[in-house]
Write a protein that holds these residues in place. Sequence first.
Motif, PDB file in Angstrom:
ATOM      1  N   ALA A  23      55.936 -24.592   2.191  1.00 28.44           N
ATOM      2  CA  ALA A  23      57.245 -25.077   1.768  1.00 28.44           C
ATOM      3  C   ALA A  23      57.605 -24.514   0.399  1.00 28.44           C
ATOM      4  O   ALA A  23      58.724 -24.025   0.179  1.00 28.44           O
ATOM      5  CB  ALA A  23      57.249 -26.605   1.739  1.00 28.44           C
ATOM      6  N   ALA A  24      56.641 -24.571  -0.544  1.00 30.53           N
ATOM      7  CA  ALA A  24      56.881 -24.047  -1.894  1.00 30.53           C
ATOM      8  C   ALA A  24      57.062 -22.531  -1.873  1.00 30.53           C
ATOM      9  O   ALA A  24      57.926 -21.987  -2.569  1.00 30.53           O
ATOM     10  CB  ALA A  24      55.714 -24.424  -2.801  1.00 30.53           C
ATOM     11  N   ARG A  25      56.247 -21.851  -1.062  1.00 29.27           N
ATOM     12  CA  ARG A  25      56.306 -20.392  -0.986  1.00 29.27           C
ATOM     13  C   ARG A  25      57.664 -19.905  -0.475  1.00 29.27           C
ATOM     14  O   ARG A  25      58.323 -19.085  -1.107  1.00 29.27           O
ATOM     15  CB  ARG A  25      55.209 -19.851  -0.070  1.00 29.27           C
ATOM     16  CG  ARG A  25      55.298 -18.339   0.155  1.00 29.27           C
ATOM     17  CD  ARG A  25      54.425 -17.904   1.327  1.00 29.27           C
ATOM     18  NE  ARG A  25      53.040 -18.299   1.136  1.00 29.27           N
ATOM     19  CZ  ARG A  25      52.109 -18.201   2.088  1.00 29.27           C
ATOM     20  NH1 ARG A  25      52.441 -17.751   3.288  1.00 29.27           N
ATOM     21  NH2 ARG A  25      50.871 -18.568   1.852  1.00 29.27           N
ATOM     22  N   TRP A  26      58.052 -20.419   0.700  1.00 31.57           N
ATOM     23  CA  TRP A  26      59.291 -19.947   1.316  1.00 31.57           C
ATOM     24  C   TRP A  26      60.512 -20.328   0.488  1.00 31.57           C
ATOM     25  O   TRP A  26      61.452 -19.536   0.358  1.00 31.57           O
ATOM     26  CB  TRP A  26      59.414 -20.502   2.732  1.00 31.57           C
ATOM     27  CG  TRP A  26      58.534 -19.790   3.710  1.00 31.57           C
ATOM     28  CD1 TRP A  26      57.331 -20.211   4.187  1.00 31.57           C
ATOM     29  CD2 TRP A  26      58.758 -18.509   4.313  1.00 31.57           C
ATOM     30  NE1 TRP A  26      56.800 -19.293   5.054  1.00 31.57           N
ATOM     31  CE2 TRP A  26      57.655 -18.228   5.151  1.00 31.57           C
ATOM     32  CE3 TRP A  26      59.789 -17.584   4.224  1.00 31.57           C
ATOM     33  CZ2 TRP A  26      57.550 -17.065   5.895  1.00 31.57           C
ATOM     34  CZ3 TRP A  26      59.696 -16.403   4.966  1.00 31.57           C
ATOM     35  CH2 TRP A  26      58.586 -16.158   5.792  1.00 31.57           C
ATOM     36  N   THR A  27      60.495 -21.536  -0.090  1.00 33.39           N
ATOM     37  CA  THR A  27      61.629 -21.957  -0.909  1.00 33.39           C
ATOM     38  C   THR A  27      61.730 -21.094  -2.161  1.00 33.39           C
ATOM     39  O   THR A  27      62.812 -20.621  -2.518  1.00 33.39           O
ATOM     40  CB  THR A  27      61.500 -23.441  -1.292  1.00 33.39           C
ATOM     41  OG1 THR A  27      61.356 -24.228  -0.111  1.00 33.39           O
ATOM     42  CG2 THR A  27      62.730 -23.911  -2.055  1.00 33.39           C
ATOM     43  N   GLY A  28      60.584 -20.886  -2.837  1.00 36.35           N
ATOM     44  CA  GLY A  28      60.572 -20.049  -4.036  1.00 36.35           C
ATOM     45  C   GLY A  28      61.030 -18.633  -3.743  1.00 36.35           C
ATOM     46  O   GLY A  28      61.843 -18.053  -4.476  1.00 36.35           O
ATOM     47  N   TYR A  29      60.510 -18.071  -2.646  1.00 36.26           N
ATOM     48  CA  TYR A  29      60.880 -16.700  -2.274  1.00 36.26           C
ATOM     49  C   TYR A  29      62.366 -16.605  -1.951  1.00 36.26           C
ATOM     50  O   TYR A  29      63.076 -15.728  -2.453  1.00 36.26           O
ATOM     51  CB  TYR A  29      60.062 -16.244  -1.067  1.00 36.26           C
ATOM     52  CG  TYR A  29      60.552 -14.935  -0.488  1.00 36.26           C
ATOM     53  CD1 TYR A  29      60.214 -13.718  -1.079  1.00 36.26           C
ATOM     54  CD2 TYR A  29      61.370 -14.914   0.641  1.00 36.26           C
ATOM     55  CE1 TYR A  29      60.670 -12.514  -0.561  1.00 36.26           C
ATOM     56  CE2 TYR A  29      61.843 -13.718   1.160  1.00 36.26           C
ATOM     57  CZ  TYR A  29      61.482 -12.518   0.567  1.00 36.26           C
ATOM     58  OH  TYR A  29      61.960 -11.335   1.076  1.00 36.26           O
TER      59      TYR A  29
END
Length: 290
Positions: free
Chosen positions: A84-90
Amino acid sequence: MGLKSDPSEGPVRTFVKGFFTGFIEAIICYPTEFVKTQLQLQSKSNPEYKGILDCGRKTVKANGFMGLYRGAGPLIIGSSGKQAARWTGYQVVANNLKDEKGNLSLFSRMFAGACGGVSEAVFAVTPIETLKTRVTDDMRRGTKNYSGSLDACVKILKNDGPGGLYRGVVPTIAKQATNQACRFPTQFYVLKFMVGDDKEKLKSPIYNGIAGAAAGAVSVLLTMPQDTVKTRMQGEEAKKLYKGTMDCAMSIIKNEGPAFFYAGTWPRMIRVSLDVGITFCVFPLLSRFI
């Protein structure tokens, strides 16, 4: 990512899709992560396991099949938060770096990927990996300090404070930022190489998954040293053995040689290729339901 952005794709929808992607991926991939960690924690001079299969066989013999899922709880929860953090940040960074035609340059993809990696390292990966490693190391040593992941979390917070869960944060940030700076652009260009400009195939979960698996394999070769240092820093005896990240790295070079930085490469490559392949397959698939 090879998929074109959906106009309705916002941070909340991306977060939810990332969360469920991580949950599915973690359940499938955890046993290979468990084996990789065991191989990295063992002594080179007196190894307990001869390799991947030997580690898996001995674990199942001693603790049953579910022994391969020891410490899985926090990783499954953490993997959901991580994705969740990865995709949102990206996605947030990538959307702000697109040109007037909606395209991203190679550098922009790498930078957005690195931002996604830092985001997941800080908000999910470091504390979850610490719990997984401490529980795994405790089982390997037979010290029985923890009855499970929750018990480990409570005792670490009690004895070391919140900082105890963030031991090894520097190599973790370095590893995750490098991972995602490599994976996102590699997946995109491998996908383009396979399908060209075919818009339907660019959206295909299967093609995206294959390209993701290739990106995962490449990223492993670039980040094994950081991963090995991180694992050592999060072990049960790390506080006594190492003063910090560089001291841990120098200790490995001195006592076990540079080649040890690549201990556990094969199980990690199998796991990561499977992990990233599933990730890039499931994430677009969820767009049909979320």
